[in-house]
Design a protein around this motif. Structure first.
Motif, mmCIF file in Angstrom:
data_model
loop_
_atom_site.group_PDB
_atom_site.id
_atom_site.type_symbol
_atom_site.label_atom_id
_atom_site.label_comp_id
_atom_site.label_asym_id
_atom_site.label_seq_id
_atom_site.Cartn_x
_atom_site.Cartn_y
_atom_site.Cartn_z
ATOM 1 N N PHE A 1 41.112 38.672 37.744
ATOM 2 C CA PHE A 1 41.101 38.163 36.373
ATOM 3 C C PHE A 1 41.616 39.191 35.374
ATOM 4 C CE2 PHE A 1 38.041 35.157 38.279
ATOM 5 C CZ PHE A 1 38.764 34.001 38.018
ATOM 6 N N ASP A 2 41.697 40.463 35.750
ATOM 7 C CA ASP A 2 42.335 41.477 34.912
ATOM 8 C C ASP A 2 43.829 41.567 35.212
ATOM 9 O OD1 ASP A 2 39.907 42.091 33.719
ATOM 10 O OD2 ASP A 2 39.467 43.717 35.115
ATOM 11 N N VAL A 3 44.208 41.194 36.426
ATOM 12 C CA VAL A 3 45.621 41.217 36.819
ATOM 13 C C VAL A 3 46.383 40.066 36.144
ATOM 14 C CG1 VAL A 3 47.236 40.968 38.764
ATOM 15 C CG2 VAL A 3 45.160 42.341 39.039
ATOM 16 N N THR B 1 53.017 48.254 37.369
ATOM 17 C CA THR B 1 52.099 48.246 38.507
ATOM 18 C C THR B 1 50.652 48.116 38.052
ATOM 19 O OG1 THR B 1 51.885 50.654 38.526
ATOM 20 C CG2 THR B 1 53.646 49.692 39.876
ATOM 21 N N VAL B 2 49.825 47.732 39.007
ATOM 22 C CA VAL B 2 48.370 47.695 38.826
ATOM 23 C C VAL B 2 47.734 48.362 40.039
ATOM 24 C CG1 VAL B 2 48.379 45.588 37.415
ATOM 25 C CG2 VAL B 2 48.157 45.404 39.901
ATOM 26 N N SER B 3 46.490 48.771 39.867
ATOM 27 C CA SER B 3 45.742 49.373 40.964
ATOM 28 C C SER B 3 45.345 48.306 41.977
ATOM 29 C CB SER B 3 44.489 50.050 40.404
ATOM 30 O OG SER B 3 43.652 50.470 41.439
ATOM 31 N N SER B 4 45.285 48.678 43.231
ATOM 32 C CA SER B 4 44.956 47.725 44.294
ATOM 33 C C SER B 4 43.539 47.177 44.178
ATOM 34 C CB SER B 4 45.133 48.372 45.673
ATOM 35 O OG SER B 4 44.200 49.424 45.830
ATOM 36 N N ASP B 5 42.650 47.889 43.483
ATOM 37 C CA ASP B 5 41.265 47.431 43.359
ATOM 38 C C ASP B 5 40.964 46.757 42.011
ATOM 39 O OD1 ASP B 5 41.413 49.714 41.832
ATOM 40 O OD2 ASP B 5 39.594 50.625 42.642
ATOM 41 N N MET B 6 42.013 46.443 41.243
ATOM 42 C CA MET B 6 41.819 45.757 39.967
ATOM 43 C C MET B 6 41.413 44.304 40.220
ATOM 44 S SD MET B 6 44.481 45.187 36.805
ATOM 45 C CE MET B 6 44.342 46.852 36.191
ATOM 46 N N PRO B 7 40.374 43.810 39.520
ATOM 47 C CA PRO B 7 39.964 42.404 39.683
ATOM 48 C C PRO B 7 41.088 41.438 39.296
ATOM 49 C CG PRO B 7 38.261 43.649 38.541
ATOM 50 C CD PRO B 7 39.473 44.547 38.632
ATOM 51 N N ALA C 1 43.279 42.855 43.439
ATOM 52 C CA ALA C 1 44.741 42.761 43.489
ATOM 53 C C ALA C 1 45.302 42.786 44.908
ATOM 54 C CB ALA C 1 45.364 43.877 42.657
ATOM 55 N N LYS C 2 44.815 43.692 45.764
ATOM 56 C CA LYS C 2 45.420 43.778 47.098
ATOM 57 C C LYS C 2 45.127 42.551 47.960
ATOM 58 C CE LYS C 2 41.928 46.677 49.327
ATOM 59 N NZ LYS C 2 41.727 47.985 49.953
ATOM 60 N N ASP C 3 44.177 41.692 47.521
ATOM 61 C CA ASP C 3 43.879 40.459 48.252
ATOM 62 C C ASP C 3 44.892 39.346 47.984
ATOM 63 O OD1 ASP C 3 41.579 41.635 49.282
ATOM 64 O OD2 ASP C 3 40.329 40.890 47.630
ATOM 65 N N ILE C 4 45.755 39.529 46.973
ATOM 66 C CA ILE C 4 46.693 38.447 46.613
ATOM 67 C C ILE C 4 48.145 38.907 46.649
ATOM 68 C CG2 ILE C 4 45.020 37.139 45.247
ATOM 69 C CD1 ILE C 4 46.310 38.372 42.739
ATOM 70 N N LEU C 5 48.439 39.853 47.508
ATOM 71 C CA LEU C 5 49.822 40.336 47.629
ATOM 72 C C LEU C 5 50.749 39.219 48.089
ATOM 73 C CD1 LEU C 5 49.263 43.807 49.326
ATOM 74 C CD2 LEU C 5 49.735 43.331 46.911
ATOM 75 N N CYS C 6 51.970 39.272 47.603
ATOM 76 C CA CYS C 6 53.008 38.326 48.001
ATOM 77 C C CYS C 6 53.415 38.622 49.445
ATOM 78 C CB CYS C 6 54.203 38.488 47.070
ATOM 79 S SG CYS C 6 55.599 37.453 47.485
ATOM 80 N N HIS C 7 53.563 37.582 50.235
ATOM 81 C CA HIS C 7 53.948 37.765 51.636
ATOM 82 C C HIS C 7 55.386 37.327 51.895
ATOM 83 C CE1 HIS C 7 49.936 38.916 52.669
ATOM 84 N NE2 HIS C 7 49.469 37.847 52.046
ATOM 85 N N SER C 8 56.175 37.239 50.855
ATOM 86 C CA SER C 8 57.563 36.826 50.973
ATOM 87 C C SER C 8 58.407 37.968 51.537
ATOM 88 C CB SER C 8 58.093 36.413 49.598
ATOM 89 O OG SER C 8 59.476 36.199 49.653
ATOM 90 N N GLU C 9 59.346 37.615 52.383
ATOM 91 C CA GLU C 9 60.248 38.610 52.978
ATOM 92 C C GLU C 9 61.118 39.290 51.923
ATOM 93 O OE1 GLU C 9 60.285 39.584 56.195
ATOM 94 O OE2 GLU C 9 58.550 38.272 56.433
#
Length: 169
Positions: free
Chosen positions: A29-31, A21-27, A3-11
């Motif tokens: 495909f589960d997100v 919410t989801v955990s930052s280490d959730m895969p 999950a933390k690898d695909i965070l939105c970078h929008s202002e």
């Protein structure tokens, strides 16, 4: 990818607290199903009890796109099999027996109850891999050579549009 690898970078996402919410280490495909089930089509990402960012449909699509290895020298082979006959390792072995490398393998259910398996094979001509898969009793339904770049673009475009429609972007 998590999950933390695909965070939105929008202002516009900065500082806003998202309730679901989801955990930052959730895969990833589960997100994805959680994102699709959320009416707001966005999820907060939590790490150590703090929200570190947001995942929205666009960031999810970009993340999934980064998971697909871009290659110009890959042929595409489609195999159909019964779910009980599916074996990714056996398919990979069949491809490797033809002196080719398996780049990607994606399985999806088909309308008739079987699995439709898309294989990207690092070889400009898929004929040897097709013969090998058939020797292993897999039913090859389609194959495109790497030189069919227009077809590859059409397939990729169709898949991205399907994913966008699924996500209602």
């Amino acid at each position: 990818m998590i999950a933390k690898d695909i965070l939105c970078h929008s202002e516009k996402q900065g500082g806003r607290h998202i309730m679901t919410t989801v955990s930052s280490d959730m895969p990833v495909f589960d997100v994805l199903p959680r994102l699709l089930d959320n009416p707001e089509r966005e999820l907060g990402v939590m790490e150590d009890g703090k929200q570190i960012g947001v995942i929205n449909q666009t960031s999810m699509l970009e993340g999934i796109g980064r998971m697909i290895a871009p290659r110009d020298d890959c042929s595409v082979i489609t195999v159909e099999c019964a779910p009980e006959d599916f074996s990714a390792s056996l398919m990979a072995h069949a491809v490797e027996d033809s002196d080719a490398h398996l780049v990607d393998l994606l399985s999806t259910p088909s309308d008739n109850g079987n699995l439709k398996v898309l294989l990207r094979v690092r070889h400009t001509d898929p004929a040897a891999a097709v013969r090998s898969l058939e020797r292993y009793n897999f039913k090859v339904t389609d194959a495109h050579a790497a030189s069919d770049s227009i077809m590859s673009v059409e397939i990729a475009t169709e898949r991205l549009l399907s994913l966008q429609a699924l996500m209602n972007v």
